[in-house]
Design an enzyme around this catalytic site. Sequence first.
Site, PDB file in Angstrom:
ATOM      1  N   LYS A  83       2.154  -2.432   7.372  1.00  0.00           N
ATOM      2  CA  LYS A  83       1.271  -3.198   6.480  1.00  0.00           C
ATOM      3  C   LYS A  83       1.795  -4.615   6.283  1.00  0.00           C
ATOM      4  O   LYS A  83       1.070  -5.604   6.388  1.00  0.00           O
ATOM      5  CB  LYS A  83       1.163  -2.517   5.119  1.00  0.00           C
ATOM      6  CG  LYS A  83       0.498  -3.387   4.040  1.00  0.00           C
ATOM      7  CD  LYS A  83       0.448  -2.704   2.694  1.00  0.00           C
ATOM      8  CE  LYS A  83       1.683  -2.782   1.888  1.00  0.00           C
ATOM      9  NZ  LYS A  83       1.923  -4.064   1.202  1.00  0.00           N
ATOM     10  N   ASN A  84       3.075  -4.745   5.999  1.00  0.00           N
ATOM     11  CA  ASN A  84       3.628  -6.059   5.660  1.00  0.00           C
ATOM     12  C   ASN A  84       3.840  -6.956   6.871  1.00  0.00           C
ATOM     13  O   ASN A  84       4.230  -8.116   6.718  1.00  0.00           O
ATOM     14  CB  ASN A  84       4.924  -5.888   4.859  1.00  0.00           C
ATOM     15  CG  ASN A  84       4.620  -5.306   3.499  1.00  0.00           C
ATOM     16  OD1 ASN A  84       3.468  -5.253   3.062  1.00  0.00           O
ATOM     17  ND2 ASN A  84       5.652  -4.848   2.812  1.00  0.00           N
ATOM     18  N   ARG A  86      -1.867  -9.579  -3.867  1.00  0.00           N
ATOM     19  CA  ARG A  86      -1.070 -10.816  -3.897  1.00  0.00           C
ATOM     20  C   ARG A  86      -0.967 -11.461  -2.530  1.00  0.00           C
ATOM     21  O   ARG A  86      -0.899 -12.684  -2.386  1.00  0.00           O
ATOM     22  CB  ARG A  86       0.347 -10.524  -4.358  1.00  0.00           C
ATOM     23  CG  ARG A  86       0.468  -9.828  -5.696  1.00  0.00           C
ATOM     24  CD  ARG A  86       1.920  -9.632  -6.015  1.00  0.00           C
ATOM     25  NE  ARG A  86       2.588 -10.908  -6.025  1.00  0.00           N
ATOM     26  CZ  ARG A  86       2.520 -11.766  -7.034  1.00  0.00           C
ATOM     27  NH1 ARG A  86       1.803 -11.439  -8.098  1.00  0.00           N
ATOM     28  NH2 ARG A  86       3.123 -12.907  -7.015  1.00  0.00           N
ATOM     29  N   CYS A 101       1.919  -8.585 -12.028  1.00  0.00           N
ATOM     30  CA  CYS A 101       2.280  -7.479 -11.124  1.00  0.00           C
ATOM     31  C   CYS A 101       3.001  -6.418 -11.933  1.00  0.00           C
ATOM     32  O   CYS A 101       3.736  -6.741 -12.870  1.00  0.00           O
ATOM     33  CB  CYS A 101       3.184  -7.995 -10.004  1.00  0.00           C
ATOM     34  SG  CYS A 101       3.844  -6.661  -9.006  1.00  0.00           S
ATOM     35  N   ARG A 103       6.419 -12.397 -10.488  1.00  0.00           N
ATOM     36  CA  ARG A 103       6.443 -12.712  -9.041  1.00  0.00           C
ATOM     37  C   ARG A 103       5.855 -14.102  -8.836  1.00  0.00           C
ATOM     38  O   ARG A 103       4.728 -14.245  -8.385  1.00  0.00           O
ATOM     39  CB  ARG A 103       5.686 -11.659  -8.254  1.00  0.00           C
ATOM     40  CG  ARG A 103       6.337 -10.285  -8.303  1.00  0.00           C
ATOM     41  CD  ARG A 103       5.572  -9.261  -7.515  1.00  0.00           C
ATOM     42  NE  ARG A 103       5.687  -9.446  -6.071  1.00  0.00           N
ATOM     43  CZ  ARG A 103       5.040  -8.690  -5.181  1.00  0.00           C
ATOM     44  NH1 ARG A 103       4.218  -7.742  -5.606  1.00  0.00           N
ATOM     45  NH2 ARG A 103       5.186  -8.877  -3.890  1.00  0.00           N
ATOM     46  N   PRO A 104       6.653 -15.143  -9.126  1.00  0.00           N
ATOM     47  CA  PRO A 104       6.125 -16.507  -9.015  1.00  0.00           C
ATOM     48  C   PRO A 104       5.782 -16.867  -7.567  1.00  0.00           C
ATOM     49  O   PRO A 104       6.257 -16.218  -6.640  1.00  0.00           O
ATOM     50  CB  PRO A 104       7.299 -17.360  -9.525  1.00  0.00           C
ATOM     51  CG  PRO A 104       8.509 -16.528  -9.317  1.00  0.00           C
ATOM     52  CD  PRO A 104       8.066 -15.088  -9.473  1.00  0.00           C
ATOM     53  N   ASP A 159       6.005 -20.283  -6.690  1.00  0.00           N
ATOM     54  CA  ASP A 159       6.393 -21.705  -6.686  1.00  0.00           C
ATOM     55  C   ASP A 159       6.913 -22.155  -5.327  1.00  0.00           C
ATOM     56  O   ASP A 159       6.659 -23.288  -4.899  1.00  0.00           O
ATOM     57  CB  ASP A 159       7.460 -21.940  -7.766  1.00  0.00           C
ATOM     58  CG  ASP A 159       8.686 -21.062  -7.559  1.00  0.00           C
ATOM     59  OD1 ASP A 159       9.814 -21.574  -7.636  1.00  0.00           O
ATOM     60  OD2 ASP A 159       8.506 -19.855  -7.271  1.00  0.00           O
ATOM     61  N   ASP A 204      11.623  -2.074  -1.342  1.00  0.00           N
ATOM     62  CA  ASP A 204      10.464  -1.189  -1.203  1.00  0.00           C
ATOM     63  C   ASP A 204      10.854   0.262  -0.958  1.00  0.00           C
ATOM     64  O   ASP A 204       9.975   1.117  -0.832  1.00  0.00           O
ATOM     65  CB  ASP A 204       9.558  -1.674  -0.056  1.00  0.00           C
ATOM     66  CG  ASP A 204       8.932  -3.030  -0.362  1.00  0.00           C
ATOM     67  OD1 ASP A 204       8.421  -3.661   0.569  1.00  0.00           O
ATOM     68  OD2 ASP A 204       8.984  -3.454  -1.531  1.00  0.00           O
ATOM     69  N   ARG A 227      -3.255   1.958  -0.735  1.00  0.00           N
ATOM     70  CA  ARG A 227      -3.107   0.576  -0.282  1.00  0.00           C
ATOM     71  C   ARG A 227      -2.135   0.462   0.877  1.00  0.00           C
ATOM     72  O   ARG A 227      -2.263  -0.409   1.732  1.00  0.00           O
ATOM     73  CB  ARG A 227      -2.603  -0.306  -1.423  1.00  0.00           C
ATOM     74  CG  ARG A 227      -3.556  -0.364  -2.607  1.00  0.00           C
ATOM     75  CD  ARG A 227      -3.057  -1.381  -3.582  1.00  0.00           C
ATOM     76  NE  ARG A 227      -2.865  -2.655  -2.891  1.00  0.00           N
ATOM     77  CZ  ARG A 227      -2.452  -3.754  -3.527  1.00  0.00           C
ATOM     78  NH1 ARG A 227      -2.188  -3.701  -4.813  1.00  0.00           N
ATOM     79  NH2 ARG A 227      -2.285  -4.876  -2.881  1.00  0.00           N
TER      80      ARG A 227
END
Length: 418
Positions: free
Chosen positions: A22-23, A92, A116, A121-122, A124, A305, A397
């Site tokens: 997935k990632n 996200r 989240c 979970r910025p 920036d 994870d 998901r």
Amino acid sequence: MDRFVIQGPTRLEGQLAVGGAKNAVLPLMAAALLSRGESVIDNVPDLQDVRFFMTILEGLGARCQLEFNRLRIDTTDLDSHEAPYDLVRKMRASIYVLGPLLARRGEARVSLPGGCAFGPRPVDLHQKGMRALGAAVDEEHGYIVARAPGGLQGGRFRFDPVSVGATCNVLMAAVLARGESRLENCAIEPEVTQLVAALVRAGARIEGVGTRTLQVQGVDSLKPLDDAVIPDRIEAGTYLAAAAVAGGRVHLEGVRQDHMAPVVAVLRDLGCDISEQGDGLTCERRGKLQPVRVETQPYPGFPTDMQAQVMAAAALADGVSFITDTIYPDRFTHAAEMVRLGANIEVKNGTATIIGTERLQAAPVMASDLRASAALVLAATAAHGITEVRRVYHIDRGYQSIEERLAALGARITRQSE
Ligand code: EPZ
């Protein structure tokens, strides 16, 4: 809303094939925006997040088709540069369209992701990285608005902390920027390295593949992608951990053993026998689980994870374990739910202390995020009695038909609609 009903305890026995990651597929799908034409990606898992990203791309004017794990994305006629709140708030990773849209269209309007379940979970670094490439980036009414009317310029940027998402996003922008870019302290997760290699195959000029420093020479255009997604090391780790938690023997086919090394090391510490065959891995647990001390780190460290799944095993270990999440110090929503299953866990300042117990007992529990919910399902296979895991949409998901795959290993699990 679906829930899982799981009867335990059950030992697991059998084999499975691991799907695409997935990632890894999500940034590849975003990268398709960088070229005009039809990209083809194989070994794509049919997951909700993938279907969801297709909706985002279609909202931008792309045409997507997923059949038999082959994904076609035609980005010839994009007609928008906006990823709206109603889509982004659900996933996200939608932020991955920021860099490619900015590079291709000179502007992007992407909703800020919002909250989240496992803490702040910025984003920036994504914004700062685009600024380092000459874009004007502002936050307006809950949106990141980025503009580079004259095109992006090569620049220098250092990621701190290491960020998978920001590395992918800024890299995708840099490949079409004029001149040279130097990206430092990059993430080197296998999913990132897959993206780098795919961009190079499509004509990007990137040096330092697999290292934390990427040197990029901008090009005018890229060819459409033509790639196959790497196996999912987190899905694989989850099924190996299932054998650790419930006991038994699980063989996985189609894994990248090199990507699994940090997870395999911890499974061995837990007292599992891990063996490699061809592109397969087998995890066998017969004896008592051993306590472990785990600290999550960016790859090649132990993945955040997988910490929840290891916690489910540690809950049954013969002694005291410690799990520290240095990436998401608040990522312990699963701990309280495991305590409902009879585990003895205390969380303080980013570290969970787990005093192993003889047995877990069934209880209704609530899923909160993808990996936390997978860990609750694993714990439920070892718990005595019937456990209900609610809100399993979180699991869909990132896991394809987890209940069918666990049932194939002997778990007594069914999906029921509420
Ligand atoms: C990716 O998220 C994964 N998601 C996550 O997996 C995974 O937990 C995470 O990497 C870490 O390995 C996808 O690939 C879609 P980061 P990402 O940017 O990219 C901080 C799953 O279960 N940071 O590497 O969002 C951040 O707060 C998901 O499949 C900033 O400070 O993670 C964190 O502490 C959950 N500013 C650290 O960096 C930024 O702009 C690492 O986050 C970005 C990140």
